[in-house]
Design an enzyme around this catalytic site. Sequence first.
Site, PDB file in Angstrom:
ATOM      1  N   ASP A  16       0.855  -1.182   0.000  1.00 30.28           N
ATOM      2  CA  ASP A  16       0.000   0.000   0.000  1.00 30.28           C
ATOM      3  C   ASP A  16       0.896   1.238   0.000  1.00 30.28           C
ATOM      4  OD1 ASP A  16       0.964   0.311   2.611  1.00 30.28           O
ATOM      5  OD2 ASP A  16      -0.897  -0.355   3.553  1.00 30.28           O
ATOM      6  N   PHE A  17       0.334   2.400   0.192  1.00 26.66           N
ATOM      7  CA  PHE A  17       1.106   3.644   0.117  1.00 26.66           C
ATOM      8  C   PHE A  17       2.208   3.746   1.167  1.00 26.66           C
ATOM      9  CE2 PHE A  17      -2.268   4.366   3.106  1.00 26.66           C
ATOM     10  CZ  PHE A  17      -1.671   5.119   4.110  1.00 26.66           C
TER      11      PHE A  17
END
Length: 175
Positions: free
Chosen positions: A43-44
């Site tokens: 994810d980020f």
Amino acid sequence: MKNDISGERATAPGELEAHPHLSGRLIPGGHALALRVYYEDTDFSGIVYHANYLKFMERGRSDYIRLLGVAQGALFAEAAAEAPGFHFVVRSMQLDFLKPARIDDVLEVVTLSKEVAGASIMLGQSVRRNGELLVSANVRVAFVSQGRARRIPDALRLATLADAERAAQDVAAQR
């Protein structure tokens, strides 16, 4: 060339020699597959997105079947003859997310054959980093044809049953 138990090709000619670790390795009662976490898996924040563990475990299950000597193409041909319109479904999956994996980690997906019934197989799976347990799962995979559970094709059932019995014997011997 490696043939599966039906005599069909299980791997491409030269595949195991050229890429000996591509499909992981068989271990007592199961299979282990090493993989690296890439940017696309995260994810980020650089932590593995939870749904990607399902993909990692699917790869482990697929390569486990391959290394047992059951060519999926031959399995599908056998299954189509025995049960038209068949497919495999994940019937149930219990997951415990214990610790995160991060970008560039090297993980090991372990798949163990726990139980083989007429229409389903129960597998224990884990994802580890340097031996540390990150995710554990129990996965029941069922064989379905025309909307109903059907007996697993003999090639797959016998291969996984033999492996599950070896694993049970290993556990008993350790006690």
